[in-house]
Design an enzyme around this catalytic site. Structure first.
Site, PDB file in Angstrom:
ATOM      1  N   GLN A 152       0.847  -1.110  -0.089  1.00 26.67           N
ATOM      2  CA  GLN A 152       0.017   0.094  -0.107  1.00 26.67           C
ATOM      3  C   GLN A 152       0.934   1.239  -0.119  1.00 26.67           C
ATOM      4  O   GLN A 152       0.255   2.331  -0.071  1.00 26.67           O
ATOM      5  CB  GLN A 152      -0.910   0.110   0.912  1.00 26.67           C
ATOM      6  CG  GLN A 152      -0.243  -0.028   2.527  1.00 26.67           C
ATOM      7  CD  GLN A 152      -1.114  -0.081   3.758  1.00 26.67           C
ATOM      8  OE1 GLN A 152      -1.693  -1.098   4.102  1.00 26.67           O
ATOM      9  NE2 GLN A 152      -1.645   0.903   4.407  1.00 26.67           N
ATOM     10  N   CYS A 183      -5.119   0.265   3.786  1.00 29.78           N
ATOM     11  CA  CYS A 183      -4.995  -1.125   4.153  1.00 29.78           C
ATOM     12  C   CYS A 183      -6.359  -1.983   4.171  1.00 29.78           C
ATOM     13  O   CYS A 183      -6.402  -2.978   3.632  1.00 29.78           O
ATOM     14  CB  CYS A 183      -4.462  -1.461   5.807  1.00 29.78           C
ATOM     15  SG  CYS A 183      -5.516  -0.412   6.817  1.00 29.78           S
ATOM     16  N   HIS A 234      -5.808  -1.068  11.566  1.00 26.65           N
ATOM     17  CA  HIS A 234      -5.139  -1.718  10.318  1.00 26.65           C
ATOM     18  C   HIS A 234      -5.873  -2.832   9.929  1.00 26.65           C
ATOM     19  O   HIS A 234      -6.151  -3.771  10.915  1.00 26.65           O
ATOM     20  CB  HIS A 234      -3.831  -2.053  10.652  1.00 26.65           C
ATOM     21  CG  HIS A 234      -2.951  -2.230   9.498  1.00 26.65           C
ATOM     22  ND1 HIS A 234      -2.592  -1.521   8.197  1.00 26.65           N
ATOM     23  CD2 HIS A 234      -2.154  -3.467   9.085  1.00 26.65           C
ATOM     24  CE1 HIS A 234      -2.045  -2.376   7.550  1.00 26.65           C
ATOM     25  NE2 HIS A 234      -1.570  -3.372   8.114  1.00 26.65           N
ATOM     26  N   ASN A 269      -0.235  -9.039   5.271  1.00 22.57           N
ATOM     27  CA  ASN A 269      -0.344  -7.853   5.451  1.00 22.57           C
ATOM     28  C   ASN A 269       0.013  -7.416   3.922  1.00 22.57           C
ATOM     29  O   ASN A 269      -0.005  -7.851   3.101  1.00 22.57           O
ATOM     30  CB  ASN A 269       1.025  -7.257   6.286  1.00 22.57           C
ATOM     31  CG  ASN A 269       0.799  -6.053   6.846  1.00 22.57           C
ATOM     32  OD1 ASN A 269      -0.001  -5.027   6.369  1.00 22.57           O
ATOM     33  ND2 ASN A 269       1.527  -6.007   7.990  1.00 22.57           N
TER      34      ASN A 269
END
Length: 446
Positions: free
Chosen positions: A64, A70, A367, A388
């Site tokens: 990102q 996110c 997040h 992630n």
């Protein structure tokens, strides 16, 4: 009663500090290495190895960059995981995050105008107006907000609308756009409170403002295309495929094919003001006016985790929201309560319950990531595999290990397909939600 620090107090504090045998050693250690490095416990590396009894096949980790997308990356990743398996797409295939980013900011501007008009009768120092003006729009969002965008605008592959400088570095456009939105708020509030403008006059002004926002975003991210060609080669046999002149809505229907209504938000909020097995929404939170409502079903932690496990066992990854910075070692990809021993380093008590952390602002969701695996030992989860969106240079090529104890404390939301909910939970999820205040911790954006 008040308390002023006296010279005698300071003398006592100095005496206590210097009476400790390890004070000077720790002072040298912490001043040289920093709090995190000085409190790191290397045992967490051995305790959180990246091996899982359930481990889904996923592609390359996305990045990102310098943006707060996110929630968007995580949601699009859950969709592309299934696409990659179904259509044999290469590991580096991604859905366009820039396309969603454009429309999210455009819709958030309109949503902001809606709330400005709605609160125009309140003074600027009221809590609602102050909250609204603090951040007219931001990069963050929630699952239901992305569903609202996709329902209206569809999706497209990243190749059809790639990253721009500004989608990967969003601070500049955020500063200017928030400046404009606050400027427009002055005008709209003045039209209502001073000029007593009609609805038609307000709508005409709002259209002019939105036209300006559209132009700003098109300059910043590029104007989204309405049709594109989808071309790819399969991962295994290198076969070429081309689907010409397709729209984003057609692409979503044909290649993703999800019924977004099937995916619902489950939260874990053990505060006294939120009963379990009850649904909640948040006032003034959303992006698409008239679009999908934010809606959460609050469940105890054991039920919350079991739903995530059931979905993983069925081969579906799980979008989740957490407080990622707490006791998280980015470079090693470890999220565990024993990663940093701050309390032992400073010899202080830092214990708070999850409810206390939410009530007192110590923790909240900031997040979103994706659960792609879990390690089950003797029928119980011990650690979780996390995809992630910070690129492949952190963690284990972008993947993190989350201990089950860390999940208990710092995980607040998962998105679950309704087919994994019992009949009882389905009825509870269908309840009319209780409306929470805009600043409630469950309204924070990932």
């Amino acid at each position: 009663m008040s308390f002023s620090i006296s010279n005698e107090d300071i003398a006592n504090f100095r005496a206590d500090y210097n009476s400790r045998r390890d004070s000077r050693v720790l002072e040298r250690t912490v001043t040289k290495n920093g709090v995190r490095n000085a409190s790191f416990d290397w045992h967490s590396i051995a305790d959180d190895t990246p091996h899982f009894s359930i481990d889904l096949k996923t592609g390359d980790v996305a990045d990102q960059k310098q943006s707060g997308r996110c929630w968007m990356f995580a949601a699009l990743n859950t969709m592309r995981h299934e696409m990659q398996q179904k259509f044999n797409l290469p590991d580096n295939f991604e859905l366009s995050q820039a396309y969603q980013f454009f429309w999210d900011k455009f819709e958030k501007a309109n949503y902001f105008y809606e709330n400005v008009i709605r609160t125009a009768n309140k003074p600027t120092d009221s809590r609602k107006v102050s909250w609204l003006m603090a951040a007219p729009q931001s990069d963050g969002g929630q699952w239901d907000m992305l569903c609202a965008l996709i329902s209206k605008y569809g999706v497209m592959p990243k190749a059809a609308m790639p990253e721009s400088f500004n989608s990967s570095n969003s601070r500049g456009i955020n500063d200017v756009l928030n400046n404009k939105l606050r400027h427009d708020a002055v005008i709209l509030r003045g039209m209502i409170n001073n000029d007593h403008a009609s609805e038609d006059e307000l709508n005409a002004t709002r259209q002019k403002m939105l036209n300006e926002v559209y132009r700003m975003l098109a300059y910043t991210f590029g104007e989204p295309v309405q049709h594109f060609d989808f071309e790819y080669r399969t991962k295994k046999d290198n076969e070429y495929h081309r689907d010409a002149n397709i729209t984003p809505q057609e692409f979503f229907k044909k290649y993703v094919g999800w019924n977004l209504d099937d995916y619902v938000s489950i939260i874990q909020a053990p505060t006294a003001d939120k009963k379990y097995h009850q649904t909640y929404t948040i006032d003034m939170l959303g992006n698409v006016v008239g679009g999908r409502q934010i809606k959460h079903l609050n469940l105890p932690m054991d039920e919350f985790k079991q739903l995530a496990i059931d979905q993983l066992k069925a081969g579906e990854s799980v979008w989740f929201g957490s407080d990622v910075v707490k006791y998280s070692e980015t470079k090693l990809g470890i999220m565990a309560l024993n990663t940093y021993k701050y309390d032992e380093l400073f010899d202080v008590d830092l214990d708070m319950t999850k409810a206390e952390m939410l009530d007192y602002g110590q923790s909240m969701m900031d997040h979103a990531m994706v659960l792609t695996g879990v390690d089950i030992v003797d029928g119980k989860p011990t650690k979780w595999k996390v995809e992630n969106s910070w690129g492949n240079k952190v963690g284990h090529k972008g993947y993190f290990v989350m201990s089950d104890e860390w999940m208990d404390q710092y995980c607040f939301q998962v998105v679950i397909n309704k087919k994994y909910l019992s009949d009882k939970l389905l009825k509870e999820q269908a309840q009319e939600p209780i409306v929470l205040k805009p600043w409630d911790p469950m309204g924070t954006l990932a």
